[in-house]
Design an enzyme around this catalytic site. Structure first.
Site, PDB file in Angstrom:
ATOM      1  N   GLY A 115     -40.592 166.829   3.280  1.00 31.55           N
ATOM      2  CA  GLY A 115     -40.713 167.136   4.700  1.00 31.55           C
ATOM      3  C   GLY A 115     -42.077 166.815   5.242  1.00 31.55           C
ATOM      4  N   ARG A 116     -42.988 167.803   5.189  1.00 34.99           N
ATOM      5  CA  ARG A 116     -44.285 167.663   5.862  1.00 34.99           C
ATOM      6  C   ARG A 116     -45.094 166.459   5.386  1.00 34.99           C
ATOM      7  NH1 ARG A 116     -46.074 173.530   4.594  1.00 34.99           N
ATOM      8  NH2 ARG A 116     -44.728 173.021   2.842  1.00 34.99           N
ATOM      9  N   CYS A 144     -33.471 178.781   8.318  1.00 35.47           N
ATOM     10  CA  CYS A 144     -34.462 178.825   9.397  1.00 35.47           C
ATOM     11  C   CYS A 144     -35.027 180.241   9.555  1.00 35.47           C
ATOM     12  CB  CYS A 144     -33.837 178.356  10.708  1.00 35.47           C
ATOM     13  SG  CYS A 144     -35.060 178.349  12.030  1.00 35.47           S
ATOM     14  N   LYS A 152     -28.296 174.282   3.240  1.00 35.22           N
ATOM     15  CA  LYS A 152     -29.734 174.343   2.929  1.00 35.22           C
ATOM     16  C   LYS A 152     -30.210 175.771   3.156  1.00 35.22           C
ATOM     17  CE  LYS A 152     -34.161 172.091   3.846  1.00 35.22           C
ATOM     18  NZ  LYS A 152     -34.876 173.001   4.732  1.00 35.22           N
ATOM     19  N   ALA A 196     -37.063 170.310  12.709  1.00 37.15           N
ATOM     20  CA  ALA A 196     -36.887 170.465  14.154  1.00 37.15           C
ATOM     21  C   ALA A 196     -38.108 169.888  14.863  1.00 37.15           C
ATOM     22  CB  ALA A 196     -36.728 171.942  14.489  1.00 37.15           C
TER      23      ALA A 196
END
Ligand SMILES: Cc1cc2nc3c(=O)[nH]c(=O)nc-3n(C[C@H](O)[C@H](O)[C@H](O)COP(=O)(O)O)c2cc1C
Length: 339
Positions: free
Chosen positions: A219-220, A95, A134, A13
């Site tokens: 991701g990061r 989330c 997910k 997000a």
């Protein structure tokens, strides 16, 4: 549906905009994902939410992720996503953010397996494209909910599961416990994707070998750092030069302005300056200076001055990359004009 390669770019997000996904594809991701899109926002026709359904022809294969808690609304949202051209619809059961969990969506659904299954069933029945899920390991530290819910979600119609084996409570602290991923792989006969703490090709190889997962999600490590994806995918070697970094950042900025308009892009891009220019690539002072500019052209000029070869690299990149072409949908016109 076939995914070319075992590297997936994570949904994030506030990060996984088209520019990010396109870049991810160029650097070797076999599958890219949108950030989570609110199913309520889609069903109200919220213009900002509908904007998440902009999909470029050069993004495929692309998963669009939705979140919500009502099976019928989720099915309706999933149909809109399919019509927009997504190759997969992914459902968010991971989330941990309170704004989402308090509505009964995201990771809370791991503690309500009946509802989670009804959602997957409703979405799978409404779609021609596959539905994937997910999830996190569960709500609390040490939870094994994902192992109980996972096989039931597959029975309900999930064609693949991605596991980020941290609890919702952990947020991003501690480490991802991929022993749980290995257990999940044993329990289901659909592809499992391992998400969490993959930052290098060595990590990816180890996690794939130890878990038996079909793919890894990054991701990061990819924030402001497509070269990490390239290294993991085996298409890039060595560190980028300053000119490479600035050229990719300038391209990312242009793509983002095209996507969301200069007004929104100005604030949105600020976190990316630190991500691109960090990692010892530029002095901290320089990043702080960029964040203080009010307009994007000022940032662009300063970047070009700081890395003289960047203009040439940018010109080469632009010549190599085919023009982005967005699929036109029956959506409000301002969405295409940076609304
Ligand atoms: C800023 C940020 C936003 C995220 N947003 C989403 C999201 O919208 N949907 C989702 O399923 N996961 C989201 N995640 C989780 C990532 O997809 C991923 O599972 C997690 O960051 C662990 O992988 P990593 O160690 O490679 O970052 C987000 C993570 C970050 C850091």
């Amino acid at each position: 549906m076939e995914v070319p390669g075992r590297l997936v770019l994570a949904p994030m997000a506030g990060v996984s905009v088209q520019a990010f996904r396109r870049q991810g594809r160029r650097f070797g991701a076999g599958l890219v994902c949108s950030e989570m899109v609110s199913c309520a926002g889609l069903s109200y026709g919220n213009e900002r939410t509908l904007g998440y359904l902009r999909i470029g022809r050069d993004e495929h294969p692309l998963a669009v992720q939705i979140f919500g808690s009502e099976p019928a609304l989720m099915a309706e949202a999933a149909r809109m996503v399919e019509d927009a051209g997504a190759d997969l619809v992914d459902i968010n059961f991971g989330c941990p953010v309170r704004k989402v969990t308090k509505t009964g969506a995201g990771a809370t659904l791991l503690e309500d397996p009946d509802r989670a299954c009804r959602i997957v069933d409703a979405v799978a029945s409404a779609l021609r494209v596959p539905v994937t899920v997910k999830m996190r390991r569960g709500l609390d530290d040490g939870s094994r909910s994902a192992l109980e819910v996972g096989p039931r979600l597959v029975e309900a119609g999930a064609a693949s599961l991605t596991l980020h084996p941290r609890s919702a409570r952990q947020m991003y602290t501690g480490t991802a416990d991929h022993e749980l991923t290995a257990e999940l792989v044993q329990l289901v006969d659909v592809p499992v994707v391992a998400s969490g703490d993959v930052v290098s090709r060595a990590d990816a190889e180890r996690i794939l070998a130890e878990t038996g997962a079909a793919g890894v999600m990054v991701g990061r490590a990819a924030q402001g750092n497509p070269w990490a994806l390239g290294e993991i995918a085996g298409v890039v070697e060595g560190e980028p030069s300053r000119a490479d970094v600035v050229a990719e950042l300038l391209l990312f900025m242009e793509d983002t302005v095209e996507e969301m308009g200069e007004g929104r892009a100005t604030g949105f891009l600020k976190k990316f300056y630190a991500w691109y220019l960090g990692r010892g690539r530029f002095p901290k002072r320089f990043k702080q200076e960029l964040v203080r500019f009010d307009t994007i052209p000022e940032v662009e000029d300063r970047l070009l001055a700081a890395a003289p070869g960047a203009g040439r690299v940018l010109a080469r990149l632009k010549a190599e990359i085919p023009p982005a072409e967005n699929v036109r949908l029956d959506l409000p016109v301002s969405i295409y004009a940076g609304g």
